[in-house]
Design a protein around this motif. Structure first.
Motif, PDB file in Angstrom:
ATOM      1  N   ALA A  27       0.895  -1.098  -0.326  1.00  0.00           N
ATOM      2  CA  ALA A  27       0.234  -0.266   0.140  1.00  0.00           C
ATOM      3  C   ALA A  27       1.061   0.981   0.260  1.00  0.00           C
ATOM      4  N   GLY A 154      -4.838   0.746   0.413  1.00  0.00           N
ATOM      5  CA  GLY A 154      -4.361   2.462   0.330  1.00  0.00           C
ATOM      6  C   GLY A 154      -4.137   3.376  -0.717  1.00  0.00           C
ATOM      7  N   GLU A 193       1.232  10.455   4.842  1.00  0.00           N
ATOM      8  CA  GLU A 193       2.111   8.931   4.006  1.00  0.00           C
ATOM      9  C   GLU A 193       3.025   8.899   4.133  1.00  0.00           C
TER      10      GLU A 193
END
Length: 427
Positions: A27, A154, A193
């Protein structure tokens, strides 16, 4: 100790934890390091004052370096092992995400996208093979499905982060929104992220230690020899490349395309469509993986191309969207997502039918090189067509044509018998 013996010693809990960690690594590398750019395409394009062609070229740079990374993995996996390729690749992706979170200029952003693309290859080539070793030969399709499901998760996470940070409630008047139309939004998305990627990297270091390697030739010659054990490898790789072109074209431009239909979609509605692709891709891996284990890999790939063809049309054609509205787009995006990861899982399982361990990694690395060329072609050709025709429609039309060619290429029939000397037999 052989790889099989090593993984057989895993408890059920450790096996599941390792699979989840591998899926999370997929992901981060694929969805965060590569596909988030598609979600933020318009923000980065406008923030850096780029044309569609140049912005598409940045996406292609990420994907071309993915090709280069796949070549390096194919040549070196005999030395690093699949687990080493995954760890190195994820570490590089985390560094790239940190650079994207900073990105003071387009040069740094371009370098970061190149780095994440290059390093993503190690993660993607390695994770399906490791998952197959964990689940065993009778569940290779399901193993690939776990990894593609991670990619889908993801994508959903990236869309959720984007939506959270772009909440209209956090903005003031229209003038205030226009005044803050800079790069702060994509940078904030990449910062979150990066933090997630760093956590996954630590988990990977704990859960996935160096596994024993399968003896075999190293270098590109060894990779080609491994791929030669897969029956009809040329046709398989061609289908893989066509699918890459379809996927990257839709993912790169779908948000901007739907937003161009201002009478039907706002930014949030277009983002929901992207998120729906991610949700569908979570389901697609397990659904198509089990289908591939029952119907065969070849039939499942053909079904996947048919699903991609129909859903691309219903997701992008204005007459269909005008009749059905956003609900049709979101449903079509979900269906497209199932085929996105389903075809990949089926092809990975096909390679795994004939090879195991690092031979799988070497052969899949070669296949991923051609897959990467398909990925790189989508943003570049699509961006050029968008600038020429002032519409993304021709790019999606080309993607539909690629689906038709894929159906004709794969056909319908039983899977070919493994060649003599291959290490395994079909599940």
């Amino acid at each position: 100790m052989t790889t099989a013996a090593h993984t057989e010693s895993f408890s059920r809990a450790r096996r599941i934890a390792t699979l989840l960690t591998l899926a999370a690594a997929a992901a981060v590398s694929q969805s965060f390091g590569r596909f988030t750019y598609s979600l933020l395409f318009a923000d980065l394009r406008d923030g850096f004052s780029l044309s569609n062609t140049v912005a598409g070229a940045l996406g292609s740079l990420n994907l071309l370096l993915y090709v280069g990374g796949s070549l390096v993995v194919a040549v070196t996996v005999g030395r690093t092992g699949l687990s080493g390729a995954v760890r190195i690749g994820l570490a590089g992706n985390v560094v790239g995400l940190a650079l994207l979170a900073w990105s003071p200029n387009v040069g740094v952003a371009a370098f970061a996208l190149a780095l994440t693309g290059f390093c993503a290859a190690g993660v993607w080539v390695g994770t399906p093979g490791l998952a197959a070793e964990l689940l065993g030969p009778e569940r290779r399709g399901a193993a690939a499905g776990w990894m593609t499901g991670g990619v889908g998760s993801g994508m959903v996470a990236a869309a959720a982060i984007d939506a959270l940070l772009s909440d209209p409630a956090s903005a003031g008047s229209t003038e205030a929104v226009l005044a803050t139309a800079d790069l702060s939004h994509p940078r904030n998305v990449y910062r979150i992220e990066f933090v997630i990627g760093a956590v996954v990297l630590v988990a990977l270091a704990i859960a996935v230690r160096r596994w024993s390697r399968t003896p075999g030739r190293t270098g590109f010659g060894g990779a080609r020899a491994a791929l030669g054990k897969v029956p009809q490898a040329g046709r398989l790789i061609a289908a893989y490349t066509l699918h890459a072109f379809v996927v990257t074209t839709v993912l790169t431009f779908i948000v901007s395309h739907l937003e161009s239909y201002a009478d039907l979609f706002d930014a949030r509605g277009a983002a929901i469509a992207f998120s729906s692709i991610g949700i569908g891709s979570i389901a697609g891996g397990p659904i198509f993986g089990r289908m591939a284990d029952r119907l065969g890999r070849r039939r499942t790939v053909t079904i996947g191309f048919g699903v991609s063809l129909v859903s691309t049309i219903t997701l992008t054609a204005y007459p269909v969207l005008a009749l059905g509205g956003p609900l049709v787009a979101w449903a079509s995006a979900f269906v497209f997502g199932t085929a996105f990861t389903g075809i990949i899982a089926s092809i990975a399982a096909r390679v795994s039918d004939n090879l195991a361990g690092d031979e799988f990694g070497a052969a899949y690395g070669v296949a991923t090189i051609l897959f990467g060329f398909g990925l790189a072609a989508g943003p570049q050709i699509g961006g050029l067509l968008a600038d020429w025709f002032d519409s993304f429609g021709p790019a999606f039309g080309l993607a539909v044509t690629a689906c038709v060619v894929g159906i004709l290429l794969t056909g319908w029939g039983d899977d070919p018998v493994p060649s003599a000397g291959s290490g395994t037999r079909p599940a």
